[in-house]
Design a protein around this motif. Structure first.
Motif, PDB file in Angstrom:
ATOM      1  N   UNK A  80       0.769  -1.243  -0.005  1.00 15.61           N
ATOM      2  CA  UNK A  80       0.108  -0.040  -0.039  1.00 15.61           C
ATOM      3  C   UNK A  80       0.914   1.261   0.067  1.00 15.61           C
ATOM      4  N   UNK A  81       1.909   1.257  -0.285  1.00 13.86           N
ATOM      5  CA  UNK A  81       3.041   2.365  -0.475  1.00 13.86           C
ATOM      6  C   UNK A  81       2.437   3.320  -1.261  1.00 13.86           C
ATOM      7  N   UNK A  82       2.467   4.620  -0.897  1.00 10.34           N
ATOM      8  CA  UNK A  82       1.981   5.571  -2.053  1.00 10.34           C
ATOM      9  C   UNK A  82       2.919   5.617  -3.196  1.00 10.34           C
ATOM     10  N   UNK A  83       4.087   5.372  -3.131  1.00 14.55           N
ATOM     11  CA  UNK A  83       4.937   5.507  -4.104  1.00 14.55           C
ATOM     12  C   UNK A  83       4.557   4.487  -5.397  1.00 14.55           C
ATOM     13  N   UNK A  84       3.969   3.522  -5.083  1.00 14.77           N
ATOM     14  CA  UNK A  84       3.636   2.340  -5.961  1.00 14.77           C
ATOM     15  C   UNK A  84       1.953   2.629  -6.659  1.00 14.77           C
ATOM     16  N   UNK A  85       1.331   3.628  -6.319  1.00 16.14           N
ATOM     17  CA  UNK A  85      -0.030   3.590  -6.450  1.00 16.14           C
ATOM     18  C   UNK A  85       0.019   3.752  -8.331  1.00 16.14           C
ATOM     19  N   UNK A  86       0.969   3.879  -9.044  1.00 11.49           N
ATOM     20  CA  UNK A  86       0.625   3.741 -10.549  1.00 11.49           C
ATOM     21  C   UNK A  86       0.875   2.526 -10.806  1.00 11.49           C
ATOM     22  N   UNK A  87       1.296   1.707 -10.052  1.00 12.99           N
ATOM     23  CA  UNK A  87       1.306   0.097 -10.421  1.00 12.99           C
ATOM     24  C   UNK A  87       0.578  -1.020 -10.048  1.00 12.99           C
ATOM     25  N   UNK A  88      -0.177  -0.374  -8.974  1.00 10.64           N
ATOM     26  CA  UNK A  88      -0.949  -1.287  -7.972  1.00 10.64           C
ATOM     27  C   UNK A  88      -2.164  -1.670  -8.832  1.00 10.64           C
ATOM     28  N   UNK A  89      -3.010  -1.140  -9.608  1.00 10.28           N
ATOM     29  CA  UNK A  89      -3.991  -1.696 -10.259  1.00 10.28           C
ATOM     30  C   UNK A  89      -3.557  -2.766 -11.086  1.00 10.28           C
ATOM     31  N   UNK A  90      -2.453  -2.568 -11.960  1.00  7.36           N
ATOM     32  CA  UNK A  90      -1.886  -3.951 -12.730  1.00  7.36           C
ATOM     33  C   UNK A  90      -1.800  -5.184 -11.759  1.00  7.36           C
ATOM     34  N   UNK A  91      -1.335  -4.819 -10.353  1.00  7.83           N
ATOM     35  CA  UNK A  91      -1.213  -5.936  -9.560  1.00  7.83           C
ATOM     36  C   UNK A  91      -2.431  -6.604  -9.133  1.00  7.83           C
ATOM     37  N   UNK A  92      -3.462  -5.728  -8.939  1.00  7.22           N
ATOM     38  CA  UNK A  92      -4.680  -6.291  -8.787  1.00  7.22           C
ATOM     39  C   UNK A  92      -5.260  -6.977  -9.981  1.00  7.22           C
ATOM     40  N   UNK A  93      -4.957  -6.496 -11.072  1.00  9.43           N
ATOM     41  CA  UNK A  93      -5.565  -7.371 -12.288  1.00  9.43           C
ATOM     42  C   UNK A  93      -4.863  -8.752 -12.368  1.00  9.43           C
ATOM     43  N   UNK A  94      -3.673  -8.703 -11.967  1.00 11.20           N
ATOM     44  CA  UNK A  94      -3.038 -10.060 -11.874  1.00 11.20           C
ATOM     45  C   UNK A  94      -3.698 -10.965 -10.940  1.00 11.20           C
ATOM     46  N   UNK A  95      -3.789 -10.457  -9.597  1.00  7.93           N
ATOM     47  CA  UNK A  95      -4.352 -11.163  -8.687  1.00  7.93           C
ATOM     48  C   UNK A  95      -5.726 -11.790  -9.039  1.00  7.93           C
ATOM     49  N   UNK A  96      -6.493 -10.890  -9.756  1.00  9.88           N
ATOM     50  CA  UNK A  96      -7.970 -11.329 -10.242  1.00  9.88           C
ATOM     51  C   UNK A  96      -7.626 -12.694 -11.449  1.00  9.88           C
ATOM     52  N   UNK A  97      -6.564 -12.371 -12.062  1.00  8.88           N
ATOM     53  CA  UNK A  97      -6.558 -13.101 -12.980  1.00  8.88           C
ATOM     54  C   UNK A  97      -6.309 -14.767 -12.433  1.00  8.88           C
ATOM     55  N   UNK A  98      -5.425 -14.734 -11.422  1.00  8.43           N
ATOM     56  CA  UNK A  98      -4.853 -15.919 -10.808  1.00  8.43           C
ATOM     57  C   UNK A  98      -5.825 -16.477  -9.424  1.00  8.43           C
ATOM     58  N   UNK A  99      -7.073 -16.282  -9.739  1.00  6.30           N
ATOM     59  CA  UNK A  99      -7.897 -16.752  -8.662  1.00  6.30           C
ATOM     60  C   UNK A  99      -7.852 -18.005  -7.951  1.00  6.30           C
ATOM     61  N   UNK A 100      -6.715 -18.827  -8.854  1.00  2.00           N
ATOM     62  CA  UNK A 100      -6.474 -20.114  -8.491  1.00  2.00           C
ATOM     63  C   UNK A 100      -5.277 -20.292  -7.257  1.00  2.00           C
TER      64      UNK A 100
END
Length: 268
Positions: A80-100
């Motif tokens: 949740x580091x603010x410096x990483x705000x611009x990259x986090x949505x892409x991480x959420x997308x990967x987490x959603x994709x890997x629901x397994x």
């Protein structure tokens, strides 16, 4: 808790973090960067080469990290580091994709979670476990009410580095699935007292919540005696204490609802 390759996989999408509270004083990330002569300051957050690890595939088209793994996420920074705000949505997308797979991250910035959630989070995702880190009573009383108020499916409290005795009794409801406690590593580590660990354990037993003593820390006080414990023995010495409560194979809480693939990996 995290060293079992059969179940866990490390994923650090970014590296580097800023210190925000007393538990950060002797941060192991800063210490390791100094040890290995990192070219950039530890306070500078940058994407890593493993940013897209969860969705990387082999030549045959299979995921490099197979189904049923638990990704221990962002252990050289804070998710949740603010410096990483611009990259986090892409991480959420990967987490959603890997629901397994499951994704487990610890944070000292739980007050930022609501700002950082994906739009389809709802009341939480089944494959995300969030650990709220607290090191002293002040941070527990600030972070844990926020933590319990947020929509999260799977919650854990991480008491580390444990700097003083903690009273968590007011916060051990709200779907807390596990409490973990441990001391601080490193040459300058502040001592951890065994009675502090036992006090947290007692509170967990009273509420039936799984508890694990995950590491002693470098300077551990038991029965009035100080033990200086090498880094590679701090986890094993904690395990030898034999005080975990409702913790099963590979460090998994007995209360965890496991998929068939996770059960298979644990039994291997």
């Amino acid at each position: 808790m995290y060293e079992h390759d059969a179940l866990y996989a490390g994923w650090n999408p970014w590296h580097g973090c800023t210190k925000i509270s007393p538990g950060c004083k002797y941060c192991y990330v800063y210490r390791q960067d100094e040890m290995y002569g990192a070219a950039q300051a530890s306070s500078l957050c940058r994407k890593t080469a493993n940013f897209s690890l969860p969705v990387k595939r082999t030549r045959s088209g299979e995921y490099k990290v197979p189904s049923g793994k638990v990704f221990m996420t962002c252990f050289t920074s804070d998710f949740l580091l603010s410096d990483a705000d611009e990259w986090r949505q892409e991480c959420w997308d990967m987490i959603r994709t890997r629901s397994d797979c499951r994704f487990y991250f610890f944070t000292k910035r739980i007050d930022r979670l609501e700002l950082c959630l994906p739009p389809d989070w709802g009341d939480g995702w089944d494959n995300v476990i969030i650990g709220c880190t607290v090191e002293n009573q002040d941070r527990a009383e600030f972070r844990l009410p926020i933590f319990l108020s947020l929509p999260i499916k799977h919650r854990a409290i991480i008491c580390a580095p444990l700097l003083e005795e903690l009273d968590l009794s007011a916060y051990l409801g709200g779907g807390i699935e596990e409490v973990s406690a441990g001391g601080e590593s490193g040459y300058h580590a502040r001592p951890c007292r065994y009675e502090w660990i036992l006090k947290i354990r007692e509170q967990c037993i009273d509420r039936g919540i799984p508890f694990t003593f995950h590491q002693t820390g470098a300077h551990f006080i038991k029965d009035g005696r100080m033990y200086n414990i090498p880094r590679d023995h701090q986890i094993s010495q904690a395990q030898k204490a034999g005080i975990d409560f409702r913790i099963g194979a590979l460090g998994v809480p007995e209360t965890a609802e496991l998929t068939e693939e996770e059960k298979r990996r644990i039994s291997e």
